[in-house]
Design a protein around this motif. Structure first.
Motif, PDB file in Angstrom:
ATOM      1  N   UNK A   1       0.822  -1.205   0.000  1.00 50.94           N
ATOM      2  CA  UNK A   1       0.000   0.000   0.000  1.00 50.94           C
ATOM      3  C   UNK A   1       0.858   1.259   0.000  1.00 50.94           C
ATOM      4  N   UNK A   2       0.372   2.256  -0.719  1.00 53.96           N
ATOM      5  CA  UNK A   2       1.016   3.562  -0.675  1.00 53.96           C
ATOM      6  C   UNK A   2       0.895   4.125   0.733  1.00 53.96           C
ATOM      7  N   UNK A   3       1.945   4.783   1.210  1.00 53.27           N
ATOM      8  CA  UNK A   3       1.867   5.402   2.536  1.00 53.27           C
ATOM      9  C   UNK A   3       1.678   6.908   2.385  1.00 53.27           C
ATOM     10  N   UNK A   4       1.537   7.580   3.513  1.00 53.78           N
ATOM     11  CA  UNK A   4       1.238   9.017   3.504  1.00 53.78           C
ATOM     12  C   UNK A   4       2.372   9.810   2.845  1.00 53.78           C
ATOM     13  N   UNK A   5       3.612   9.417   3.118  1.00 51.42           N
ATOM     14  CA  UNK A   5       4.747  10.137   2.538  1.00 51.42           C
ATOM     15  C   UNK A   5       4.751  10.020   1.016  1.00 51.42           C
ATOM     16  N   UNK A   6       4.455   8.832   0.514  1.00 54.67           N
ATOM     17  CA  UNK A   6       4.415   8.654  -0.930  1.00 54.67           C
ATOM     18  C   UNK A   6       3.301   9.489  -1.549  1.00 54.67           C
TER      19      UNK A   6
ATOM     20  N   UNK B   1      -4.324   8.413  -8.435  1.00 55.39           N
ATOM     21  CA  UNK B   1      -4.720   9.788  -8.761  1.00 55.39           C
ATOM     22  C   UNK B   1      -6.160   9.835  -9.264  1.00 55.39           C
ATOM     23  N   UNK B   2      -6.501   8.931 -10.191  1.00 55.07           N
ATOM     24  CA  UNK B   2      -7.855   8.927 -10.762  1.00 55.07           C
ATOM     25  C   UNK B   2      -8.888   8.650  -9.679  1.00 55.07           C
ATOM     26  N   UNK B   3      -8.557   7.754  -8.741  1.00 52.18           N
ATOM     27  CA  UNK B   3      -9.480   7.385  -7.680  1.00 52.18           C
ATOM     28  C   UNK B   3      -9.714   8.528  -6.694  1.00 52.18           C
ATOM     29  N   UNK B   4      -8.778   9.469  -6.649  1.00 54.41           N
ATOM     30  CA  UNK B   4      -8.842  10.504  -5.609  1.00 54.41           C
ATOM     31  C   UNK B   4      -8.838  11.923  -6.179  1.00 54.41           C
ATOM     32  N   UNK B   5      -9.720  12.159  -7.122  1.00 57.72           N
ATOM     33  CA  UNK B   5      -9.930  13.524  -7.583  1.00 57.72           C
ATOM     34  C   UNK B   5      -9.351  13.868  -8.925  1.00 57.72           C
ATOM     35  N   UNK B   6      -8.428  13.046  -9.443  1.00 61.50           N
ATOM     36  CA  UNK B   6      -7.838  13.338 -10.736  1.00 61.50           C
ATOM     37  C   UNK B   6      -6.603  14.210 -10.636  1.00 61.50           C
ATOM     38  N   UNK B   7      -5.995  14.445 -11.789  1.00 65.44           N
ATOM     39  CA  UNK B   7      -4.706  15.143 -11.863  1.00 65.44           C
ATOM     40  C   UNK B   7      -4.754  16.533 -11.224  1.00 65.44           C
ATOM     41  N   UNK B   8      -5.831  17.263 -11.437  1.00 66.31           N
ATOM     42  CA  UNK B   8      -5.886  18.646 -10.955  1.00 66.31           C
ATOM     43  C   UNK B   8      -6.475  18.791  -9.562  1.00 66.31           C
ATOM     44  N   UNK B   9      -7.055  17.732  -9.025  1.00 66.49           N
ATOM     45  CA  UNK B   9      -7.727  17.832  -7.725  1.00 66.49           C
ATOM     46  C   UNK B   9      -7.246  16.797  -6.714  1.00 66.49           C
TER      47      UNK B   9
ATOM     48  N   UNK C   1      -3.790  14.110   1.672  1.00 65.77           N
ATOM     49  CA  UNK C   1      -4.375  13.799   2.972  1.00 65.77           C
ATOM     50  C   UNK C   1      -5.703  13.076   2.836  1.00 65.77           C
ATOM     51  N   UNK C   2      -6.560  13.606   1.970  1.00 65.77           N
ATOM     52  CA  UNK C   2      -7.867  12.978   1.756  1.00 65.77           C
ATOM     53  C   UNK C   2      -7.706  11.592   1.133  1.00 65.77           C
ATOM     54  N   UNK C   3      -6.725  11.454   0.226  1.00 65.13           N
ATOM     55  CA  UNK C   3      -6.487  10.165  -0.409  1.00 65.13           C
ATOM     56  C   UNK C   3      -6.043   9.128   0.616  1.00 65.13           C
ATOM     57  N   UNK C   4      -5.181   9.548   1.545  1.00 70.25           N
ATOM     58  CA  UNK C   4      -4.692   8.609   2.558  1.00 70.25           C
ATOM     59  C   UNK C   4      -5.804   8.192   3.510  1.00 70.25           C
ATOM     60  N   UNK C   5      -6.650   9.149   3.890  1.00 69.81           N
ATOM     61  CA  UNK C   5      -7.781   8.821   4.777  1.00 69.81           C
ATOM     62  C   UNK C   5      -8.738   7.853   4.088  1.00 69.81           C
TER      63      UNK C   5
END
Length: 246
Positions: A5-10, A42-50, A54-58
């Motif tokens: 899994x990706x971590x917060x730092x990544x 990126x696509x799962x969490x708002x896309x390239x511009x959004x 923090x929100x992605x990790x949560x």
């Protein structure tokens, strides 16, 4: 570690790299992750511009808590990087393999499906795994796998409630055999047409050339087929795979 899994730092680094204008492949190389993993994140969490790290990790943490079958939980990229394989070289070859399959006439998604299965040591994936790896809909996977089965590049079997897709050892022979059958049809059609239109007419001469060309191809392919069958039989015997009935 690739496949984990990706971590917060990544995720913070992904956001920074996106801000710097880097593409998914370059971000993947810097983090030693598959470009497909970065793209899905990126696509799962708002896309390239959004994208918001923090929100992605949560969101990822909540998925793990709910035991949802998210792509991060399945470690779908783990196997590709086993045996001390280089992540960068694996990614580059993945793109090359997809491009090569597309050059043979496969659609983009069908090429990606075939490449994903090729890059697993077990030579099989379920429909669910393909959906998660490719970030496409189940319907898209269903259509692509159905097409690949129709040209003998995939075999499907029921695995419990799931459908699993396999590569067979003789898949290229079976695909080639389908091509040989099509060439035989071209030869027969051309020669029949030449008789109908008349060998002395422009149309008849054109059809005769077509029929004779594919007739030559069929003869050569039959010779190649027999050579391959002999070689494949020896290979199976060396591996102890030949049964008493063979």
């Amino acid at each position: 570690m690739p496949g984990k899994r990706l971590d917060d730092e990544e995720r913070q680094l992904i956001a920074q790299f996106l801000w710097d204008g880097l593409g998914y492949s370059e971000i993947g190389r810097r983090l030693q992750r598959p470009a497909s993993t970065i793209q899905r994140e990126v696509v799962r969490n708002g896309g390239h511009n959004n994208y918001r790290p923090g929100a992605a990790h949560r969101a990822a943490s909540e998925r793990a808590m709910r035991r949802m079958p998210a792509v991060d939980d399945l470690d779908v990229d783990d196997e590709a990087y086993s045996f001390d394989r280089s992540p960068g070289k694996v990614q580059e070859f993945h793109l090359r393999l997809v491009a090569m399959f597309r050059q043979t006439g496969l659609s983009h998604t069908a090429a990606r499906v075939l490449a994903e299965i090729f890059m697993t040591d077990k030579g099989s994936l379920t429909a669910t795994e393909l959906v998660l790896r490719l970030s496409v809909s189940p319907g898209t996977v269903s259509r692509s796998t159905a097409y690949l089965q129709s040209i003998d590049l995939l075999r499907a079997e029921r695995d419990g409630k799931r459908m699993r897709y396999f590569l067979d050892d003789d898949l290229w022979y079976r695909a080639w055999l389908s091509s040989a059958q099509r060439n035989s049809t071209w030869a027969d059609t051309g020669l029949d047409g030449a008789e109908i239109f008349g060998l002395g007419t422009p149309v008849g001469a054109r059809l005769k050339d077509m029929g004779q060309f594919f007739a030559f191809v069929v003869v050569d392919m039959e010779s190649t087929r027999q050579k391959w069958l002999d070689f494949f039989e020896k290979k199976k015997r060396a591996r102890g795979e030949v049964t008493e009935d063979a």
